[in-house]
Scaffold this motif. Sequence first.
Motif, short mmCIF file in Angstrom:
data_model
loop_
_atom_site.label_atom_id
_atom_site.label_comp_id
_atom_site.label_asym_id
_atom_site.label_seq_id
_atom_site.Cartn_x
_atom_site.Cartn_y
_atom_site.Cartn_z
N ALA A 13 0.82 -1.21 -0.09
CA ALA A 13 -0.11 0.01 0.03
C ALA A 13 0.92 1.21 0.02
CB ALA A 13 -0.86 -0.06 1.16
N LEU A 14 1.95 1.30 0.73
CA LEU A 14 2.98 2.39 0.89
C LEU A 14 3.42 2.55 -0.61
CD1 LEU A 14 4.41 2.02 4.54
CD2 LEU A 14 2.77 3.86 3.67
N LEU A 15 3.96 1.52 -1.29
CA LEU A 15 4.55 1.72 -2.52
C LEU A 15 3.62 2.14 -3.58
CD1 LEU A 15 6.82 -1.65 -2.38
CD2 LEU A 15 7.56 0.74 -2.03
N VAL A 16 2.46 1.63 -3.35
CA VAL A 16 1.43 1.99 -4.52
C VAL A 16 1.17 3.31 -4.14
CG1 VAL A 16 -0.91 1.98 -4.98
CG2 VAL A 16 0.13 0.15 -5.00
N MET A 69 -2.58 6.33 -12.91
CA MET A 69 -2.68 6.40 -11.68
C MET A 69 -4.09 5.63 -11.45
SD MET A 69 -1.88 10.66 -11.09
CE MET A 69 -1.93 10.56 -9.32
N ILE A 70 -5.16 5.76 -11.93
CA ILE A 70 -6.38 5.01 -11.43
C ILE A 70 -5.81 3.58 -11.88
CG2 ILE A 70 -8.79 4.72 -12.33
CD1 ILE A 70 -8.82 7.68 -12.48
N SER A 71 -5.32 3.11 -12.84
CA SER A 71 -5.03 1.81 -13.26
C SER A 71 -4.15 1.08 -12.11
CB SER A 71 -4.62 1.51 -14.59
OG SER A 71 -3.50 2.10 -14.42
N GLU A 72 -3.41 1.98 -11.65
CA GLU A 72 -2.42 1.13 -10.68
C GLU A 72 -3.42 0.95 -9.15
OE1 GLU A 72 0.84 0.59 -9.89
OE2 GLU A 72 0.96 0.50 -12.26
N ILE A 73 -4.11 1.97 -8.87
CA ILE A 73 -5.05 1.93 -7.72
C ILE A 73 -6.18 0.43 -7.89
CG2 ILE A 73 -6.77 2.76 -6.46
CD1 ILE A 73 -5.24 5.59 -6.97
N PHE A 76 -4.30 -2.63 -7.52
CA PHE A 76 -4.00 -3.07 -6.27
C PHE A 76 -5.19 -3.63 -5.46
CE2 PHE A 76 -3.51 -1.47 -1.64
CZ PHE A 76 -2.77 -2.55 -1.30
N THR A 77 -6.20 -2.73 -5.70
CA THR A 77 -7.26 -3.08 -5.17
C THR A 77 -7.93 -4.58 -5.49
OG1 THR A 77 -8.07 -0.83 -4.98
CG2 THR A 77 -9.93 -2.30 -4.48
N LEU A 80 -6.00 -7.08 -3.52
CA LEU A 80 -6.42 -7.21 -2.50
C LEU A 80 -7.75 -8.11 -2.39
CD1 LEU A 80 -5.96 -3.78 -0.64
CD2 LEU A 80 -4.64 -5.82 -0.10
N PHE A 81 -8.40 -8.06 -3.07
CA PHE A 81 -9.85 -8.62 -3.05
C PHE A 81 -9.51 -10.14 -3.33
CE2 PHE A 81 -12.60 -4.81 -4.26
CZ PHE A 81 -12.78 -4.65 -2.86
N ALA A 82 -8.51 -10.33 -4.28
CA ALA A 82 -7.98 -11.65 -4.69
C ALA A 82 -7.72 -12.58 -3.40
CB ALA A 82 -7.29 -11.97 -5.62
#
Length: 91
Positions: A13-16, A69-73, A76-77, A80-82
């Motif tokens: 999360a910090l890296l993203v 930026m949106i594609s990176e977030i 990541f999300t 996390l769901f996976a």
Amino acid sequence: METAAVLDIGLQALLVAAKVGAPALLTALAVGFAVSLVQSITQIQEVTLSFVPKAIAVGIALVVCGHWMISEIVEFTLGLFALIPSLTGAG
């Protein structure tokens, strides 16, 4: 949930957050440095001369890098769901 998993998710999360925030922050840094250099050379000390170019440049950086930026977030999300089934012990 194990401590290692929590630390790994926190680190990711910090890296993203750093990757997503970098374009705006670096743009503001570069424009702020350039404006302050011009202000020190010309000895003009106007607050709006510093703020307005930075705001415009950061806006342009967000328009240019916004899709990435949106594609990176989102990536990541989705990751996390996976991970939810394995973190809860259901998977």
